[in-house]
Design an enzyme around this catalytic site. Structure first.
Site, PDB file in Angstrom:
ATOM      1  N   LYS A 156      -9.052  -7.709  -1.692  1.00 46.44           N
ATOM      2  CA  LYS A 156      -8.159  -8.371  -0.737  1.00 46.44           C
ATOM      3  C   LYS A 156      -8.680  -9.740  -0.330  1.00 46.44           C
ATOM      4  O   LYS A 156      -7.909 -10.657  -0.099  1.00 46.44           O
ATOM      5  CB  LYS A 156      -7.975  -7.511   0.515  1.00 46.44           C
ATOM      6  CG  LYS A 156      -7.047  -6.334   0.299  1.00 46.44           C
ATOM      7  CD  LYS A 156      -6.530  -5.827   1.631  1.00 46.44           C
ATOM      8  CE  LYS A 156      -5.557  -4.681   1.410  1.00 46.44           C
ATOM      9  NZ  LYS A 156      -5.150  -4.042   2.665  1.00 46.44           N
TER      10      LYS A 156
ATOM     11  N   LYS B 299       1.835   0.735  -9.292  1.00 49.88           N
ATOM     12  CA  LYS B 299       2.265   1.680  -8.274  1.00 49.88           C
ATOM     13  C   LYS B 299       3.539   1.187  -7.575  1.00 49.88           C
ATOM     14  O   LYS B 299       3.701  -0.014  -7.383  1.00 49.88           O
ATOM     15  CB  LYS B 299       1.171   1.840  -7.204  1.00 49.88           C
ATOM     16  CG  LYS B 299       0.290   3.064  -7.421  1.00 49.88           C
ATOM     17  CD  LYS B 299      -0.874   3.100  -6.471  1.00 49.88           C
ATOM     18  CE  LYS B 299      -0.539   3.630  -5.090  1.00 49.88           C
ATOM     19  NZ  LYS B 299      -1.733   3.933  -4.291  1.00 49.88           N
TER      20      LYS B 299
ATOM     21  N   LYS C 190       5.560  -1.587  -1.463  1.00 51.69           N
ATOM     22  CA  LYS C 190       6.462  -2.335  -0.588  1.00 51.69           C
ATOM     23  C   LYS C 190       6.353  -3.831  -0.827  1.00 51.69           C
ATOM     24  O   LYS C 190       7.213  -4.591  -0.419  1.00 51.69           O
ATOM     25  CB  LYS C 190       6.205  -2.010   0.879  1.00 51.69           C
ATOM     26  CG  LYS C 190       4.758  -1.963   1.278  1.00 51.69           C
ATOM     27  CD  LYS C 190       4.586  -1.161   2.570  1.00 51.69           C
ATOM     28  CE  LYS C 190       3.196  -0.571   2.655  1.00 51.69           C
ATOM     29  NZ  LYS C 190       3.113   0.599   3.499  1.00 51.69           N
TER      30      LYS C 190
END
Ligand code: TRP
Length: 334
Positions: A115, A198, A201
């Protein structure tokens, strides 16, 4: 080792409307676990703000995730559902753990590395110490079992390290070593557009995912447009190894019907994907429709949702506060 009372804790971040991957991959299992354990399920809003959030959207996402827990069948009367920031114990224990955990440990966390990327100097401190807060979430209830997906296993291991170091540092046997609960038949739901990613969202394409709030027509059209194959459905999942989108559809249908992938293949081999898609859309509509209706009802009835939340906060606080008391005594604050 003393025997700790068995208790399940898990958390879901309020970062958007929940999708089928959240449901089949996690929340459906939360519901099954309540038959066997005392469970605490938390909407982890404090984790969400480790990256930038829009406050108005954050508030509405928190309520939506809570409503989704209930709509999916979490028994809020027997179990506990609540919002992380409403129980002070999480922050209180997290601070103690910030002082137990080591910078070297956090530097090794793959999710942080991913991240932060090249931007390490510029991400929030919260993003780095996020696993300490996660350990606090779990251990503020002396939880023994934590249902987590693959991506959170390393964080859970860190929770075990923190528990152990705390026990060693202070010469106590206070915190249990929380164990991962690998979901029985959880399904890794992949994107409907790219079976190697995957369902997420953050994917820019709405057609990559099915939301728990999607209308019937939208579910049907997303499944219809899902990537598949013009060949017939094979007999064995081995033949699907290089067709991840096809395997994904078969996995999802198997999960919806609570049956093995082999069983699904037995029923569909030699048939066209269009037939499977038709049945899949029907199954999904059957599962999602009642959830969607309940989510909407709850969101339109904020008083009821508030009352449920207040009750959850109270029950969670009642468990966590004496634990914080103990910890404060152990470290010498009291
Ligand atoms: N980090 C988890 C995630 O991103 C969410 C989470 C926070 C959690 N606290 C937790 C999961 C405690 C299990 C237990 O998915």
């Amino acid at each position: 080792m003393t025997k700790f009372q068995e208790r399940v804790f898990s958390g879901v971040q309020p970062t958007g409307t929940l999708h089928l991957g959240n449901y089949l991959g996690a929340i459906k299992n939360f519901v099954e676990l309540q038959n066997k354990y005392n469970c605490i399920y938390c909407v982890v809003d404090q984790h969400a703000i480790t990256v930038e959030q829009n406050p108005v959207e954050l508030r509405s996402n928190i309520l939506e995730v809570l409503a989704s827990f209930i709509a999916a069948g979490v028994d809020y009367k027997k179990q506990i559902i609540f919002q992380q920031s409403s129980v002070a114990a999480h922050s209180q224990l997290a601070w103690v753990f910030n002082c137990v955990s080591r910078i070297g440990w956090l530097n090794r966390m793959t999710q942080f590395k991913d991240k932060a990327g090249k931007n390490r100097e510029n991400v929030s401190v919260g993003l780095m110490v996020y696993p300490n807060l996660m350990a606090a979430d779990i251990l503020a209830y002396l939880a023994t079992h934590v249902p987590v997906g693959d991506d959170q296993k390393q964080h859970l291991e860190l929770s075990r390290d923190i528990a152990q170091k705390f026990n060693n540092d202070f010469g106590v046997n206070y915190f249990p070593q929380p164990e991962p609960l690998i979901y029985g038949n959880a399904t890794r739901v992949m994107s409907l557009r790219d079976g190697t990613k995957k369902m997420s969202k953050s994917d820019p394409s709405d057609f990559s995912r099915i939301l728990l709030t999607d209308e019937d027509e939208s579910i049907a059209s997303k499944i219809k447009k899902a990537k598949s194959d013009s060949e017939l459905i094979p007999e064995s999942s081995k033949d699907l190894q290089d067709k991840p989108e096809c395997l994904n559809l078969i996995n999802i249908l198997s999960a919806c019907l609570n049956q093995s992938v082999d069983k699904t293949l037995q029923n569909y081999s030699g048939k066209e994907y269009s037939l499977l898609k038709k049945d899949l859309a029907e199954s999904l509509i059957q599962i999602i429709k009642p959830m969607r209706t309940e989510i909407k009802n709850l969101l339109n009835n904020k008083d009821e949702l508030d009352a449920i939340l207040k009750d959850g906060t109270q029950k969670a606080t009642n468990i966590a506060n004496p634990i914080i008391e103990d910890v404060y005594k152990i470290v010498g604050f009291k």
